[in-house]
Every structure is written in C-alpha cells, then in structure tokens.
Design an enzyme around this catalytic site. Sequence first.
Site, PDB file in Angstrom:
ATOM      1  N   ASN A  83       0.842  -1.193   0.000  1.00  0.00           N
ATOM      2  CA  ASN A  83       0.000   0.000   0.000  1.00  0.00           C
ATOM      3  C   ASN A  83       0.877   1.242   0.000  1.00  0.00           C
ATOM      4  OD1 ASN A  83       0.543   0.705   2.911  1.00  0.00           O
ATOM      5  ND2 ASN A  83      -0.414  -1.305   3.179  1.00  0.00           N
ATOM      6  N   ILE A  89      -2.369  -8.082  13.729  1.00  0.00           N
ATOM      7  CA  ILE A  89      -1.277  -7.828  14.669  1.00  0.00           C
ATOM      8  C   ILE A  89      -1.777  -7.066  15.887  1.00  0.00           C
ATOM      9  CG2 ILE A  89       0.940  -6.663  14.979  1.00  0.00           C
ATOM     10  CD1 ILE A  89       1.428  -7.120  11.972  1.00  0.00           C
ATOM     11  N   ASP A 108      -4.195  -6.623   4.504  1.00  0.00           N
ATOM     12  CA  ASP A 108      -5.237  -7.507   5.029  1.00  0.00           C
ATOM     13  C   ASP A 108      -5.069  -8.936   4.522  1.00  0.00           C
ATOM     14  OD1 ASP A 108      -6.539  -5.490   6.485  1.00  0.00           O
ATOM     15  OD2 ASP A 108      -7.584  -4.805   4.676  1.00  0.00           O
ATOM     16  N   LYS A 119       9.582 -16.034 -11.083  1.00  0.00           N
ATOM     17  CA  LYS A 119       8.772 -14.962 -11.651  1.00  0.00           C
ATOM     18  C   LYS A 119       7.673 -15.545 -12.527  1.00  0.00           C
ATOM     19  CE  LYS A 119       8.957 -10.961 -14.714  1.00  0.00           C
ATOM     20  NZ  LYS A 119       9.786 -10.106 -15.570  1.00  0.00           N
TER      21      LYS A 119
END
Length: 415
Positions: free
Chosen positions: A223, A322, A294, A304
């Site tokens: 993120n 957590i 999440d 790859k």
Amino acid sequence: MSQIFTPVVPVAPSITKVILAITGGIAAYKSALLARLLVKEGFEVRVIMTQGAQQFITPLTLQALTGNEVHTELLDTEAEAGMGHIELAKWADLVLIAPASANTLARLAMGMADDLLATVCLATSAPVMIAPAMNQQMWAHPAVQLNVQTLSDMGYEMIEPDSGVQACGDVGAGRLPEPEILLRRVLNFKAKLMVPQSLTGKKVTITAGPTVEAIDPVRFLSNHSTGKMGFALARACRDAGAEVTLIAGGKVDLTTPLDVQRINVLSANDMLQAASQSAKAGCDIFIATAAVADYRTRDAAPQKIKKTQDEMTLDLVKNPDILATISHTYPDMFVVGFAAETQDVEKYARGKLASKDLDMIACNDVSRKDIGFASDENAMTVFFADKYQQEPEALDKASKDEIARQLVALIGQTI
C-alpha cells in the site's frame, strides 16, 4: 563503600548559547564543521580549546567560524577580575565537548580544575554533553569505561563514539560521530528539554510503514504508507523519555531516529513475530501505525510468473491481525491503534476500538488529498476506551511531528 551520585546539572529551560569545547585528538578537525553547523542552526557559539587541541587546529579557524574570541586560558586577564571561567560557566546554556580525549574524561571524572575546560564544567549549571574520541583499544580500556560510567552517573550526557577505520589504521569503536550527527544530538537534546517527560521509564513499541506480501520474487501486494507517522511518533516518544523500539515494515526509506532501536521487517507475519518478541521482552505501550496488508497470497510463486495468459487469479488468505493479537495477548499493556479510513471514519474507528480491545485509537480520513499517506501533515480524531471516561479529542491539521507530540501528550495523560 558505595557512593551515591547526584546529577551535576539541572535541566535548562532552553538552549541558545553553546560552549563548544575541543580537546586534543585528530578528530578535532571535525569540530570546525560542527561549529559552523551550530552557528547556521542559530546557536551562539563560544569555543574553548585545550593546549592539545591547538596542536591539531588553530584558534583562528574557530574564531572565524563562530565570530567570537576563542578561549584557551584558565586565568583571563582580559576578563572582569580575571575570572573568565566563571563568566563562561554562567553564560552557557549547554557545554558540548567534542572531541573529548581519554585524558579529559579522566580529569572530569576526578573533578579536577587545573585548566579552563575542567573548571568551566565544575562551575556551570548548564547541561554538559561529552563526545569521546580515541583509539579503539583506549576506548575499550576498563579505566576509560569506568570514567565514562562515572560521568554518566554524575549526570553528564554521553555520546557513544562510532565504529570504523581510525586515523591510526585500527578498526573499531572510538571515532567521533560526524558533525551532522552531533548537531542532531544537540537538537534532540534541546527538544527533550521542552517536552514533558511523561513517558520516562516506559518501554514503547511502534509499528510503522506498509507490509509487503510477495506474489513472486519480483512482485508483491502492498500500500501507499510511507511510515512518516510512525517515525514521528518514535521521535516524540523518545523525547518524552521513553525507550523506543520501532518496527519498520516494507521498504521504508526514512532515517532512524537517534536513540531508537529499529527492526526492519517485510511481511505481516514478520511484523507480528517482531512485535510479539518485543512485547514478550517487556513493553508498556504498543502503538500500531503500520498499514498492514489484510491479505497475502496463499503460496508465493518461487519463480517470476510469466505473462502467458490474459487473466490471472491470485489465491489470497487473510493476514494475522497484529493489533488484536497483541492487545488480547497482553491485556495489561496500553495499546494504541490507528484507523486510516475513506468513509464512515468515526464508525469504523469506534468499531476497531471495541473489537480489538484497545485503550485508544487515532483515526484519519485518508480520502483527503492534503493529509495522510505520503503527506507531511495529518489531522486526526482520537477516541478512548469507555473505562477512561474521556471525550474524543480532535487534532487539527498540522505537521506529523506536531500531531505525534499531541498524541504522546494524550497517552501520557491517560496511562
């Protein structure tokens, strides 16, 4: 018979006038740049040089850099009544000895007053910071370490030397930190004097930044979190007197705050393991600012993934919570959560406060473009668990450092 030491100095209300004391050693060359940096930062600087220091760098250099006369003699016939050392001692808000030789450490530890520097240190009510610099074998000698401990017990602020290649060719601890680092130490020390020590004796663990969940060796889920808020909180907790452990997730590219222990992790599982270890080792306050993914892929590809088809489906599984895990495992710990939401901010924040059994939660609306992720500013509303009977606190838009200071003040008032 054991001896009880009392601090040599009370805490000064502010620092604007600095005595930079330079003793004999090759590291004295760094003191010229340090003097310049202190002046540029707005400090008024006066320099004391020992006889040994003058063998490595001239008083004229320091006079040109500071704009003030350099002091070298204990009995100054130019000073009022010849008591220049007393005038200097009263003038200073801070005495910084950089570099401090092994000889200087020994003489200060013994309370000697046979030269200007030692006498000023005895006569001043200002805090004294000492940055030792010497050969690595000298630094490791038990006599030197005993003097360092004695000075610390007396209340002197010791700055640990760096490790690396020394002028003599040896490798080890004993190098004077770079002038920029010493300036930061002075600025941080100054900041502490202006912050209530509400977290003195507390151990704080903070998570910061994003987590990185591997898809294959070159791709990942993550993120936009930068870790700025967590790092600001680490500085604020440190300034409030806490011992801080900072768990940085993802690939956070921020400078570790001074006197803060940093642990780098990648994934949510890595962060949970580090947080659990820190909590188990003894932690009073846990602050979770990290933006934990999440979900993660069930199985990261070992090689790859090639672009061979128009569509690809990822099999995702939920990551551990957590914050909830730490809160439920350590119910006596003061736990602070963060909620970065894009809608119904208060609803989701209060929900997390209750479901995760938190003591406090700070929420912000990251849909706003002027605050939150990647921004240097933030704005938050803080909610408290019902047992504290405290009304929500709105923290108006400000720098993340200022928001962090306000949050730490709220924590200090609540615990």
